[in-house]
Motif scaffolding. Structure first.
Motif, mmCIF file in Angstrom:
data_model
loop_
_atom_site.group_PDB
_atom_site.id
_atom_site.type_symbol
_atom_site.label_atom_id
_atom_site.label_comp_id
_atom_site.label_asym_id
_atom_site.label_seq_id
_atom_site.Cartn_x
_atom_site.Cartn_y
_atom_site.Cartn_z
ATOM 1 N N ALA A 208 -63.043 -4.245 -25.987
ATOM 2 C CA ALA A 208 -64.308 -3.920 -25.330
ATOM 3 C C ALA A 208 -64.544 -4.818 -24.113
ATOM 4 C CB ALA A 208 -65.462 -4.063 -26.325
ATOM 5 N N SER A 209 -64.271 -6.110 -24.268
ATOM 6 C CA SER A 209 -64.499 -7.042 -23.158
ATOM 7 C C SER A 209 -63.573 -6.748 -21.987
ATOM 8 C CB SER A 209 -64.296 -8.489 -23.635
ATOM 9 O OG SER A 209 -65.216 -8.822 -24.656
ATOM 10 N N ALA A 210 -62.300 -6.446 -22.275
ATOM 11 C CA ALA A 210 -61.349 -6.140 -21.203
ATOM 12 C C ALA A 210 -61.742 -4.860 -20.482
ATOM 13 C CB ALA A 210 -59.936 -6.013 -21.772
ATOM 14 N N TRP A 227 -55.990 -6.111 -10.790
ATOM 15 C CA TRP A 227 -57.001 -6.580 -11.729
ATOM 16 C C TRP A 227 -57.472 -5.448 -12.640
ATOM 17 C CZ3 TRP A 227 -58.201 -11.163 -13.308
ATOM 18 C CH2 TRP A 227 -58.047 -12.270 -12.477
ATOM 19 N N THR A 228 -57.776 -4.315 -12.047
ATOM 20 C CA THR A 228 -58.248 -3.175 -12.840
ATOM 21 C C THR A 228 -57.172 -2.689 -13.793
ATOM 22 O OG1 THR A 228 -59.695 -2.491 -11.015
ATOM 23 C CG2 THR A 228 -59.200 -0.857 -12.704
ATOM 24 N N ALA A 229 -55.954 -2.491 -13.274
ATOM 25 C CA ALA A 229 -54.861 -2.001 -14.119
ATOM 26 C C ALA A 229 -54.559 -2.977 -15.246
ATOM 27 C CB ALA A 229 -53.614 -1.764 -13.262
ATOM 28 N N GLY A 230 -54.530 -4.274 -14.914
ATOM 29 C CA GLY A 230 -54.226 -5.274 -15.934
ATOM 30 C C GLY A 230 -55.286 -5.331 -17.019
ATOM 31 N N SER A 231 -56.557 -5.299 -16.607
ATOM 32 C CA SER A 231 -57.645 -5.356 -17.591
ATOM 33 C C SER A 231 -57.630 -4.146 -18.514
ATOM 34 C CB SER A 231 -58.994 -5.434 -16.862
ATOM 35 O OG SER A 231 -59.084 -6.593 -16.083
ATOM 36 N N VAL A 236 -56.169 -1.287 -23.677
ATOM 37 C CA VAL A 236 -55.415 -0.278 -24.424
ATOM 38 C C VAL A 236 -54.591 -0.933 -25.526
ATOM 39 C CG1 VAL A 236 -53.537 1.399 -24.265
ATOM 40 C CG2 VAL A 236 -55.348 1.397 -22.545
ATOM 41 N N VAL A 237 -53.885 -2.008 -25.191
ATOM 42 C CA VAL A 237 -53.056 -2.706 -26.181
ATOM 43 C C VAL A 237 -53.931 -3.248 -27.315
ATOM 44 C CG1 VAL A 237 -51.558 -4.695 -26.573
ATOM 45 C CG2 VAL A 237 -51.237 -3.283 -24.541
ATOM 46 N N ALA A 238 -55.048 -3.878 -26.957
ATOM 47 C CA ALA A 238 -55.947 -4.401 -27.983
ATOM 48 C C ALA A 238 -56.540 -3.271 -28.817
ATOM 49 C CB ALA A 238 -57.064 -5.220 -27.335
ATOM 50 N N GLY A 239 -56.836 -2.128 -28.173
ATOM 51 C CA GLY A 239 -57.368 -0.987 -28.910
ATOM 52 C C GLY A 239 -56.386 -0.436 -29.918
#
Length: 466
Positions: A208-210, A227-231, A236-239
């Protein structure tokens, strides 16, 4: 006082908290130029005064909602209110930009504890049916009023008393909540599950934070920036990690079965689309009125007074409609009215205030009030009773995520279409984009809310907690 009077008094207290939390997400909008001058922000850094709140709020909402279910909803609400009081004092006393941004993050964290716990207390206080629908209508109308009244309140306060006053405004309200909460609010918890899910808490908070971090930086860095792509890649990975963790946990933070409810999902789609449309429109309208029309913050606040008043009227109309119609009929209709308001505003600069801005704002407010009530009713009725805090957290998160995405879309439209095409083209594009989002949300919501086929939301429903 008797039990019925006490529960409506409790609702008034909870609505005051909701108003305060929602108001603070946007009230700094008109104060940013003053903040930037006083605290020496450079390079668009003042935007983080708004974004920091959304980051703390949106990043921890699901964790805050589940904490309310497990640790106690009243206890979580009062703890969040105490932190909100301290954070507001720090915001108003900030000595430099870093201190203000840090205090705004703390405000967001406290709001992530207050908002879902307050809404889950409401669902525990009022049994499902007409009484709860009326309570949710009041709650949603106050939230809609708070989301739009920020434009009305922020301008006069900033112009008359200075930007610090918009934060000190929270102090007496928080003190009142802390004084009356223990006597008016009953303690309640969720189902039989005990214990926390640390892996689920870590991964969902990171996801959620990313997401919020990546989205709130889009106006500054662009949609295709590293920055946008990385965040969003981290999100996605955390999800994915979160879904895997929850599918294997014996006491999941967010049971995946929660999302099987079409009503819960559909209600949150309504909330997400409504927030995207109103936040995006508010941002574009604020910049258009001040940058192009030359309105002062005070004049702009009074010019937009019709928006919060119409939101209250729309909420009352939706609550009355839900006694006779299904949520599937009311929710998309509300979003469609919002879309109509955005498309009227997209006619600028044709006509003046009376022929364009006034009717556009009135329609936007009516639709926001109606869709807010219908979306909340569907989302909360779609969750199990033991998961009220979680369902409340998801619904509040949908509103905050929608606000962040709506601001990003509107900002991009203003910047992308304004170059070489005159000062109005970008704003017309932003209003049209917000209208398109509301229409798309109406179509998706109509499909998701198709079942249960003909049962009205106001009818009692038996909730199971498999």
């Amino acid at each position: 006082m008797d039990a019925d009077t006490r529960r409506w008094a409790a609702l008034g207290l909870l609505c005051a908290a909701n108003f305060m939390v929602v108001l603070d997400s946007q009230i700094v909008l008109l104060a940013l130029p003053s903040v930037e001058r006083d605290l020496g922000f450079t390079g668009g850094g003042a935007q983080w005064v708004m974004s920091a709140y959304l980051l703390g709020f949106g990043g921890l909402l699901l964790l805050g909602g589940r904490t309310a279910d497990l640790a106690g909803r009243r206890r979580t609400f009062l703890a969040g209110t105490g932190l909100f009081l301290v954070a507001s004092l720090l915001c108003g006393s900030a000595w430099n930009g870093g201190a203000l941004i840090g205090a705004r993050v703390a405000q967001g964290v406290s709001a992530a504890l207050m908002a879902p716990s307050a809404l889950s207390i409401l669902t525990a206080t009022f049994a499902e049916g007409p009484a709860r629908n009326r309570a949710i209508a009041v709650w949603a109308s106050v939230g809609g009023f708070g989301a739009t009244a920020a434009l009305l309140v922020g301008g006069p306060l900033t112009g008359g008393l200075g930007w610090r006053s918009i934060f000190f405004l929270n102090v007496p309200a928080a003190v009142l909540l802390l004084a009356l909460g223990p006597s008016l609010l009953d303690e309640s918890r969720g189902g039989a599950r005990r214990g926390y899910d640390p892996v689920g808490a870590l991964t969902v908070t990171l996801a959620a934070s990313a997401t919020v971090y990546g989205v709130v930086r889009i106006p500054e860095t662009g949609w295709t920036s590293a920055w946008t792509a990385g965040s969003l890649a981290v999100a996605v990975v955390a999800g994915v990690a979160f879904v895997l963790a929850e599918s294997r946990s014996r006491a999941p933070l967010v049971p995946l079965r929660t999302f099987r409810s079409r009503r819960l999902t559909g209600g949150n789609v309504v909330t997400l689309a409504a927030a995207m449309a109103v936040f995006g429109t508010s941002l574009a309208l604020s910049r258009y009125a001040q940058d192009v029309l030359g309105y002062s913050p005070l004049a702009f606040g009074f010019a937009t007074a019709v928006l919060p008043l119409a939101a209250v009227a729309g909420s009352a109309a939706a609550q009355a409609a839900l006694r006779r119609a299904t949520v599937r009929a009311v929710a998309p209709a509300g979003l469609a009215v919002m879309a109509a308001g955005c498309l009227v505003l997209a006619r600028v600069p044709a006509g003046g205030y009376a022929s364009v801005l006034l009717p556009g704002l009135a329609l936007l407010g009516l639709g926001l009030g109606a869709s807010g009530v219908a979306g909340s009713v569907a989302a909360l009725a779609g969750g199990a009773e033991g998961d009220a805090g979680l369902a409340s957290g998801i619904n509040t998160a949908a509103f905050q995520f929608g606000g962040a995405f709506g601001v990003a879309v509107a900002s991009t439209a203003v910047l992308s279409w304004a170059d070489g095409t005159g000062p109005d083209a970008g704003f017309r594009a932003a209003f049209a984009a917000s209208g398109g989002i509301a229409l798309a949300g109406a179509a998706v919501a109509a499909a998701l809310l198709r079942t249960p086929a003909r049962r009205r939301v106001s009818e009692p429903v038996k909730v199971t907690t498999r």
